[in-house]
Design a protein around this motif. Structure first.
Motif, mmCIF file in Angstrom:
data_model
loop_
_atom_site.group_PDB
_atom_site.id
_atom_site.type_symbol
_atom_site.label_atom_id
_atom_site.label_comp_id
_atom_site.label_asym_id
_atom_site.label_seq_id
_atom_site.Cartn_x
_atom_site.Cartn_y
_atom_site.Cartn_z
ATOM 1 N N GLU A 152 39.578 -76.868 24.581
ATOM 2 C CA GLU A 152 40.762 -76.999 23.748
ATOM 3 C C GLU A 152 41.860 -77.868 24.369
ATOM 4 O O GLU A 152 42.643 -78.486 23.642
ATOM 5 C CB GLU A 152 41.344 -75.608 23.466
ATOM 6 C CG GLU A 152 40.487 -74.751 22.547
ATOM 7 C CD GLU A 152 40.514 -75.258 21.111
ATOM 8 O OE1 GLU A 152 41.563 -75.762 20.683
ATOM 9 O OE2 GLU A 152 39.480 -75.155 20.438
ATOM 10 N N LEU A 153 41.949 -77.919 25.685
ATOM 11 C CA LEU A 153 43.073 -78.611 26.333
ATOM 12 C C LEU A 153 43.237 -80.074 25.935
ATOM 13 O O LEU A 153 44.368 -80.538 25.758
ATOM 14 C CB LEU A 153 42.958 -78.496 27.850
ATOM 15 C CG LEU A 153 43.477 -77.190 28.459
ATOM 16 C CD1 LEU A 153 43.309 -77.200 29.972
ATOM 17 C CD2 LEU A 153 44.947 -76.964 28.101
ATOM 18 N N VAL A 158 49.267 -74.096 24.834
ATOM 19 C CA VAL A 158 48.355 -73.646 25.889
ATOM 20 C C VAL A 158 48.605 -72.178 26.195
ATOM 21 O O VAL A 158 47.673 -71.377 26.323
ATOM 22 C CB VAL A 158 48.530 -74.497 27.161
ATOM 23 C CG1 VAL A 158 47.617 -73.979 28.281
ATOM 24 C CG2 VAL A 158 48.230 -75.955 26.877
ATOM 25 N N ALA A 170 45.982 -69.093 25.724
ATOM 26 C CA ALA A 170 45.640 -68.207 26.837
ATOM 27 C C ALA A 170 45.980 -66.757 26.494
ATOM 28 O O ALA A 170 45.243 -65.834 26.844
ATOM 29 C CB ALA A 170 46.373 -68.649 28.101
ATOM 30 N N LEU A 179 39.556 -73.020 27.403
ATOM 31 C CA LEU A 179 40.638 -73.915 27.830
ATOM 32 C C LEU A 179 40.115 -75.329 28.055
ATOM 33 O O LEU A 179 40.773 -76.310 27.695
ATOM 34 C CB LEU A 179 41.284 -73.371 29.103
ATOM 35 C CG LEU A 179 42.094 -72.080 28.924
ATOM 36 C CD1 LEU A 179 42.595 -71.574 30.268
ATOM 37 C CD2 LEU A 179 43.272 -72.301 27.978
#
Length: 206
Positions: free
Chosen positions: A129-130, A139, A143, A126
């Motif tokens: 990648e965020l 997102v 996840a 995360l």
């Protein structure tokens, strides 16, 4: 139930199998870090240095007597490598390999290491990648894919986790533990200085 041990101890005399398993741990730990660092575009020399540093780090050497802990820990760099391969081409097969690797780590028989690894993989993916994600749905999808991957790994490891859970009911922790027991090996913040000055608290050899 850990496949490498089933293979070694199933085919060889116990003493030889134990010695080979220990050698294999250090080799695999170094190999997995080398693959990860090369995937992160480190040069061969830097990757080799990192591999040796991890394989022979204080944790790996000190915990060698706890065979299951050492068995579980060596899978961490491989799982990060597999996630990096997934990030590179978005092929679902890499998530499948990650699930298999997480399952093998769970079968090693040290649930705490697997728990920490699951948290690490989630935070790592995360965090990386965020910055490039623009929609909340993306997102959530990311996840969900990682959660499904880890969930499959846990399912593969249930053959180890369920007997371990049963064993807990027969251990000294069955009725809970005291605060003193839980804090027995707490880490004191001033000791962080030893990361920079190893002998700040004196020579451990003395």
């Amino acid at each position: 139930t850990y496949p490498p041990n089933l293979l070694l101890f199933g085919l060889l005399p116990p003493a030889l199998a134990l010695n080979l398993s220990i050698l294999a741990k250090f080799f695999l730990a170094g190999l997995f870090v080398y693959l990860l660092l090369r995937q992160l575009r480190a040069g061969p020399g830097a990757a080799l240095f990192g591999a040796v540093a991890f394989a022979w780090c204080g944790f790996c050497v000190a915990q060698l007597r706890h065979l299951n802990m050492h068995d579980a820990a060596i899978w961490v760099p491989l799982l990060l490598y597999l996630l990096e391969r997934y990030r590179a081409d978005r092929r679902a097969a890499w998530l499948g390999w990650t699930a298999l690797g997480f399952g093998l780590q769970t079968l090693a028989g040290h649930p705490q290491i697997s728990y920490y690894t699951g948290l690490l993989l989630g935070v790592y993916l995360l965090w990386i990648e965020l910055p490039g994600v623009r929609r909340a749905a993306d997102v959530a999808g990311l996840a969900a894919r990682l959660g499904g991957c880890l969930g499959l790994g846990v399912a593969l490891g249930m053959v180890q986790l369920l007997p371990t859970l049963e064993l807990v009911h027969w251990s000294e922790r069955a009725g809970g533990v005291t605060q003193d027991f839980a804090n027995e090996y707490q880490y004191h913040l001033p000791d962080l200085l030893t990361f920079l000055v190893p002998f700040a608290n004196g020579d451990p050899g003395q």
